[in-house]
Scaffold this motif. Structure first.
Motif, PDB file in Angstrom:
ATOM      1  N   PHE A  90       0.803  -1.220   0.000  1.00 45.63           N
ATOM      2  CA  PHE A  90       0.000   0.000   0.000  1.00 45.63           C
ATOM      3  C   PHE A  90       0.836   1.271   0.000  1.00 45.63           C
ATOM      4  CE2 PHE A  90      -4.495  -1.114   1.636  1.00 45.63           C
ATOM      5  CZ  PHE A  90      -4.517  -2.255   0.843  1.00 45.63           C
ATOM      6  N   GLY A  91       2.154   1.149   0.039  1.00 45.76           N
ATOM      7  CA  GLY A  91       2.920   2.382   0.145  1.00 45.76           C
ATOM      8  C   GLY A  91       4.392   2.165  -0.108  1.00 45.76           C
ATOM      9  N   SER A  92       5.179   3.190   0.172  1.00 47.57           N
ATOM     10  CA  SER A  92       6.598   3.190  -0.140  1.00 47.57           C
ATOM     11  C   SER A  92       7.397   2.437   0.917  1.00 47.57           C
ATOM     12  CB  SER A  92       7.102   4.639  -0.209  1.00 47.57           C
ATOM     13  OG  SER A  92       7.013   5.231   1.081  1.00 47.57           O
ATOM     14  N   ALA A  93       8.702   2.260   0.660  1.00 48.26           N
ATOM     15  CA  ALA A  93       9.574   1.553   1.587  1.00 48.26           C
ATOM     16  C   ALA A  93       9.684   2.262   2.928  1.00 48.26           C
ATOM     17  CB  ALA A  93      10.963   1.373   0.969  1.00 48.26           C
ATOM     18  N   GLU A  94       9.501   3.585   2.937  1.00 49.83           N
ATOM     19  CA  GLU A  94       9.613   4.333   4.189  1.00 49.83           C
ATOM     20  C   GLU A  94       8.243   4.794   4.692  1.00 49.83           C
ATOM     21  OE1 GLU A  94      12.141   7.680   3.366  1.00 49.83           O
ATOM     22  OE2 GLU A  94      10.578   8.770   2.271  1.00 49.83           O
ATOM     23  N   ASN A  98       9.031   6.929   7.832  1.00 43.84           N
ATOM     24  CA  ASN A  98       8.906   8.354   7.536  1.00 43.84           C
ATOM     25  C   ASN A  98       7.559   8.593   6.844  1.00 43.84           C
ATOM     26  OD1 ASN A  98       9.495  11.035   7.277  1.00 43.84           O
ATOM     27  ND2 ASN A  98      11.141  10.780   5.775  1.00 43.84           N
ATOM     28  N   PRO A  99       6.471   8.406   7.604  1.00 38.82           N
ATOM     29  CA  PRO A  99       5.146   8.337   6.970  1.00 38.82           C
ATOM     30  C   PRO A  99       4.668   9.612   6.305  1.00 38.82           C
ATOM     31  CG  PRO A  99       4.943   8.399   9.354  1.00 38.82           C
ATOM     32  CD  PRO A  99       6.400   8.225   9.054  1.00 38.82           C
ATOM     33  N   TYR A 100       5.171  10.780   6.737  1.00 41.15           N
ATOM     34  CA  TYR A 100       4.682  12.036   6.183  1.00 41.15           C
ATOM     35  C   TYR A 100       5.696  12.695   5.248  1.00 41.15           C
ATOM     36  CZ  TYR A 100       1.156  11.373   9.766  1.00 41.15           C
ATOM     37  OH  TYR A 100       0.155  10.856  10.553  1.00 41.15           O
ATOM     38  N   SER A 101       6.647  11.903   4.768  1.00 39.52           N
ATOM     39  CA  SER A 101       7.578  12.418   3.761  1.00 39.52           C
ATOM     40  C   SER A 101       6.849  12.586   2.433  1.00 39.52           C
ATOM     41  CB  SER A 101       8.749  11.456   3.580  1.00 39.52           C
ATOM     42  OG  SER A 101       8.319  10.261   2.950  1.00 39.52           O
ATOM     43  N   THR A 103       7.675  11.345  -0.468  1.00 38.98           N
ATOM     44  CA  THR A 103       7.568  10.057  -1.152  1.00 38.98           C
ATOM     45  C   THR A 103       6.430   9.218  -0.588  1.00 38.98           C
ATOM     46  OG1 THR A 103       9.932  10.030  -1.624  1.00 38.98           O
ATOM     47  CG2 THR A 103       8.804   7.921  -1.679  1.00 38.98           C
ATOM     48  N   SER A 104       6.367   9.123   0.741  1.00 35.44           N
ATOM     49  CA  SER A 104       5.311   8.315   1.374  1.00 35.44           C
ATOM     50  C   SER A 104       3.932   8.862   1.055  1.00 35.44           C
ATOM     51  CB  SER A 104       5.514   8.274   2.892  1.00 35.44           C
ATOM     52  OG  SER A 104       6.697   7.598   3.227  1.00 35.44           O
ATOM     53  N   MET A 105       3.763  10.170   1.161  1.00 32.97           N
ATOM     54  CA  MET A 105       2.449  10.766   0.935  1.00 32.97           C
ATOM     55  C   MET A 105       2.016  10.629  -0.516  1.00 32.97           C
ATOM     56  SD  MET A 105       1.320  11.638   3.842  1.00 32.97           S
ATOM     57  CE  MET A 105      -0.136  12.509   3.298  1.00 32.97           C
ATOM     58  N   GLU A 106       2.939  10.869  -1.445  1.00 34.00           N
ATOM     59  CA  GLU A 106       2.574  10.791  -2.857  1.00 34.00           C
ATOM     60  C   GLU A 106       2.226   9.360  -3.259  1.00 34.00           C
ATOM     61  OE1 GLU A 106       5.720  12.557  -5.106  1.00 34.00           O
ATOM     62  OE2 GLU A 106       5.104  14.612  -4.629  1.00 34.00           O
ATOM     63  N   GLN A 107       3.029   8.393  -2.807  1.00 35.26           N
ATOM     64  CA  GLN A 107       2.728   7.006  -3.173  1.00 35.26           C
ATOM     65  C   GLN A 107       1.413   6.547  -2.531  1.00 35.26           C
ATOM     66  OE1 GLN A 107       5.691   3.989  -3.358  1.00 35.26           O
ATOM     67  NE2 GLN A 107       7.360   5.419  -3.689  1.00 35.26           N
ATOM     68  N   PRO A 380      -5.302  10.224  13.513  1.00 34.35           N
ATOM     69  CA  PRO A 380      -4.122   9.726  12.790  1.00 34.35           C
ATOM     70  C   PRO A 380      -2.991   9.402  13.766  1.00 34.35           C
ATOM     71  CG  PRO A 380      -4.282  12.096  12.574  1.00 34.35           C
ATOM     72  CD  PRO A 380      -5.487  11.676  13.356  1.00 34.35           C
ATOM     73  N   ILE A 381      -2.880   8.145  14.162  1.00 42.71           N
ATOM     74  CA  ILE A 381      -1.889   7.694  15.143  1.00 42.71           C
ATOM     75  C   ILE A 381      -0.908   6.760  14.449  1.00 42.71           C
ATOM     76  CG2 ILE A 381      -1.538   6.373  17.274  1.00 42.71           C
ATOM     77  CD1 ILE A 381      -4.360   7.330  18.120  1.00 42.71           C
ATOM     78  N   VAL A 382       0.379   7.065  14.533  1.00 37.88           N
ATOM     79  CA  VAL A 382       1.391   6.229  13.863  1.00 37.88           C
ATOM     80  C   VAL A 382       2.004   5.197  14.803  1.00 37.88           C
ATOM     81  CG1 VAL A 382       1.930   7.994  12.152  1.00 37.88           C
ATOM     82  CG2 VAL A 382       3.222   7.919  14.287  1.00 37.88           C
ATOM     83  N   ASP A 383       1.797   5.299  16.109  1.00 36.27           N
ATOM     84  CA  ASP A 383       2.246   4.235  17.007  1.00 36.27           C
ATOM     85  C   ASP A 383       1.472   2.961  16.683  1.00 36.27           C
ATOM     86  OD1 ASP A 383       3.978   5.948  18.337  1.00 36.27           O
ATOM     87  OD2 ASP A 383       2.434   6.573  19.775  1.00 36.27           O
ATOM     88  N   PRO A 384       2.095   1.778  16.818  1.00 35.13           N
ATOM     89  CA  PRO A 384       1.418   0.539  16.399  1.00 35.13           C
ATOM     90  C   PRO A 384       0.183   0.247  17.239  1.00 35.13           C
ATOM     91  CG  PRO A 384       3.475   0.047  17.532  1.00 35.13           C
ATOM     92  CD  PRO A 384       3.460   1.521  17.297  1.00 35.13           C
ATOM     93  N   GLU A 385      -0.951   0.135  16.589  1.00 36.28           N
ATOM     94  CA  GLU A 385      -2.213  -0.126  17.267  1.00 36.28           C
ATOM     95  C   GLU A 385      -3.178  -0.787  16.294  1.00 36.28           C
ATOM     96  OE1 GLU A 385      -4.198   3.516  18.350  1.00 36.28           O
ATOM     97  OE2 GLU A 385      -4.645   3.972  16.267  1.00 36.28           O
ATOM     98  N   SER A 386      -4.188  -1.409  16.834  1.00 32.29           N
ATOM     99  CA  SER A 386      -5.266  -1.963  16.014  1.00 32.29           C
ATOM    100  C   SER A 386      -6.487  -2.112  16.904  1.00 32.29           C
ATOM    101  CB  SER A 386      -4.872  -3.323  15.415  1.00 32.29           C
ATOM    102  OG  SER A 386      -4.834  -4.326  16.410  1.00 32.29           O
ATOM    103  N   PHE A 387      -7.619  -2.508  16.327  1.00 32.27           N
ATOM    104  CA  PHE A 387      -8.763  -2.867  17.161  1.00 32.27           C
ATOM    105  C   PHE A 387      -9.509  -4.040  16.546  1.00 32.27           C
ATOM    106  CE2 PHE A 387     -10.487   0.681  14.561  1.00 32.27           C
ATOM    107  CZ  PHE A 387     -11.608   0.072  14.002  1.00 32.27           C
ATOM    108  N   TYR A 388     -10.208  -4.740  17.424  1.00 30.36           N
ATOM    109  CA  TYR A 388     -10.964  -5.930  17.049  1.00 30.36           C
ATOM    110  C   TYR A 388     -12.421  -5.745  17.483  1.00 30.36           C
ATOM    111  CZ  TYR A 388      -6.191  -7.834  17.395  1.00 30.36           C
ATOM    112  OH  TYR A 388      -4.833  -8.045  17.288  1.00 30.36           O
ATOM    113  N   ILE A 389     -13.316  -6.489  16.830  1.00 29.86           N
ATOM    114  CA  ILE A 389     -14.702  -6.628  17.273  1.00 29.86           C
ATOM    115  C   ILE A 389     -14.928  -8.107  17.545  1.00 29.86           C
ATOM    116  CG2 ILE A 389     -17.134  -6.263  16.747  1.00 29.86           C
ATOM    117  CD1 ILE A 389     -15.546  -3.657  16.957  1.00 29.86           C
TER     118      ILE A 389
END
Length: 515
Positions: A90-94, A98-101, A103-107, A380-389
């Protein structure tokens, strides 16, 4: 030498030594699709729209219509957009580091654009098909609606359409009438500016055919239009057929008796009146519909290593799981098609406000079906997280089966050794079946699930589900590269549930495809 020579030599010289496996190959990488929940939901809908649109074009062709110029190319471009979005990353190598670079944003934006291109194109193909079919429908003095069925069995089901207030004023109601005078009540599923989304339950729509309905507009009964909790409880007590016992609410219809816990915002028990049995494990750690937020101390815990025996070594030890921070009963509402019990809640992964998290239980009056509808306004949280139902079902002798591409498989059994068994991607349905009965669960938008328990980081070779519990996994951001580091904004998703006194694959397929 060329590649083909290698395979020819292996086949000729060692063919009898090769192991043959006939099984599904669930992919470990598919958990990454939960990092793009909104776009995944859109592409799943676009797939369905495209199938229906091509069915509609085929119906028009059989009636004698001339196909629109360039339609084959437009179908090709829709499929191409779906394929480009469905490509495995779904996205670039970084994208994580570096999620808001730039490269990341454009890809990320380019990737997401394929989802919305497919959505737009599929809807336009539907419109082209409906435009052609409309030429073969006789006009009448009253407003009417045509329902087309592009599948190959007679169907009943829910139809939702937007009608503006110029046609149906805000203080009016509507219903459908067929050519025999049968009444099909309408129910507002979503009020909107300038109009409303109406839902109607229709039946006997012929296989690969259609049915015409007149739209009848009549005065609303204001006594039964309350939305305030206290008034709704008193006004609709007889209609809703519900009772309260402390913090528990029991709601009954023709098929189910459902117990809800209004303090926790969950379903404590479902009793099936036809099967004469309860369907929820009362000893489960989590209750049905429960929201479970999971936070990791670091993504490196999920960077597993393949061992020589085929097992994986992971070490998910630094994590925490928590329910909603707060939850409250917001509304009990009677309806023509379904009765609704609504909860709202707060969680620190969502924005503040009354619309940050909500959960509706919709108990249908028209068929043996319960829907669970969720909404979250995600930070928009970049720390690793998820949720389940959680869906802690229980059926004596039951095994978990899921629909995959081309068929069904028993989880942990009908799959290649070493393939993904901590999580699975559902095509249309998952079911728990024994030799006589089954429970079927469908989610149009959220295909990721875990079976038997929350298995994230388990990485146990040849593991099978340890119970009938299902855990939907709508969102995560756990991969260390190539996927989205955050998700943000409003996301809605839903589940449809039924239980049947037979275990046929055909009935599970009909229920799931129909929804």
């Amino acid at each position: 030498a060329v590649v083909s020579e290698f395979f020819e030599e292996i086949e000729n010289e060692h063919g009898d030594e090769l192991q043959e496996i006939q099984a599904h190959w669930p992919d470990w990488w598919t958990d990454g699709i939960a990092t793009g929940a909104r776009e995944v939901a859109a592409t799943r809908k676009a797939h369905v729209d495209l199938i229906a649109g091509q069915g509609g074009l085929a119906m028009a062709k059989l009636l004698g219509a001339k196909m629109p110029k360039g339609i084959e190319g437009r179908i090709f471009e829709t499929n191409k957009a779906l394929l480009f979005y469905g490509e495995h990353t779904f996205g670039s190598a970084e994208s994580i580091s570096n999620p808001y670079s730039q490269t990341s944003m454009e890809q990320r934006e380019i990737k997401e654009s394929y989802a919305w291109e497919a959505t737009r194109r599929a809807k336009m193909i539907d419109e082209e098909a409906l435009g052609l079919l409309n030429d073969y429908i006789s006009k009448g003095p009253k407003p009417s609606m045509i329902v087309y069925n592009t599948l190959n069995w007679e169907r009943e089901g829910l139809v939702t359409l937007y009608i503006d207030h110029q046609q149906i004023p805000a203080d009016k109601k509507m219903r459908l009438l067929d050519d025999k005078g049968k009444i099909y009540p309408g129910q507002i599923s979503k009020p909107w500016y300038g109009g409303s989304y109406w839902s109607v339950w229709v039946d006997k729509i012929p296989a690969f055919g259609f049915k015409k309905f007149d739209i009848d507009i009549y005065e609303a009964d204001h006594e039964h239009e309350n939305s305030h909790q206290e008034q709704a409880e008193h006004s609709h007590e007889k209609e809703l057929n519900f009772t309260e016992n402390g913090h528990l609410i029991q709601l009954d219809n023709s098929w189910y008796s459902i117990t809800l816990d209004k303090k926790k915002g969950v379903i404590s028990q479902i009793y099936d009146k036809d099967l004469r049995q309860t369907l929820i494990d009362e000893d489960a750690e989590y209750q049905l519909g429960e929201f479970i937020l999971e936070k990791l101390g670091g993504r490196e815990q999920l960077q597993s290593t393949m061992l020589p025996n085929g097992s994986r070594f992971g070490h998910l030890t630094d994590y925490q799981r928590e329910p909603l921070d707060s939850v409250w009963l917001s509304e009990i509402r009677a309806g023509e098609l379904w009765n609704t019990i609504s909860f709202k809640g707060t969680t620190n992964t969502a924005y503040e406000g009354n619309d940050a998290f909500s959960f509706d239980v919709r108990v249908f009056n028209t068929t043996k079906r319960i829907d669970f509808a969720y909404q979250i306004k995600k930070k928009p949280i970049v720390d690793p997280e998820s949720f389940y139902i959680a869906f802690p079902f229980e059926m004596k002798g039951g095994k978990i089966h899921l629909e995959v591409a081309g068929g069904t498989m028993e989880a942990g059994v009908d799959q290649i050794p070493g393939s993904a068994n901590d999580w699975n991607t559902i095509q249309n349905f998952v079911r728990i079946k024994n030799d006589k009965q089954q429970i079927v669960l469908v989610s149009p938008e959220a295909p990721m699930m875990q079976f038997g328990n929350i298995n994230t980081g388990r990485f146990t070779y040849l593991a099978k589900p340890e119970s009938n519990h299902l855990f939907s996994w709508p969102m995560n951001n756990y991969w260390t590269t190539n996927f989205n580091a955050d998700q943000r904004g409003m996301y809605t998703w839903s589940y449809s549930f039924t239980s049947l006194d037979n275990n046929s694959n055909k009935e599970a397929t009909k229920f799931s495809w129909g929804n």
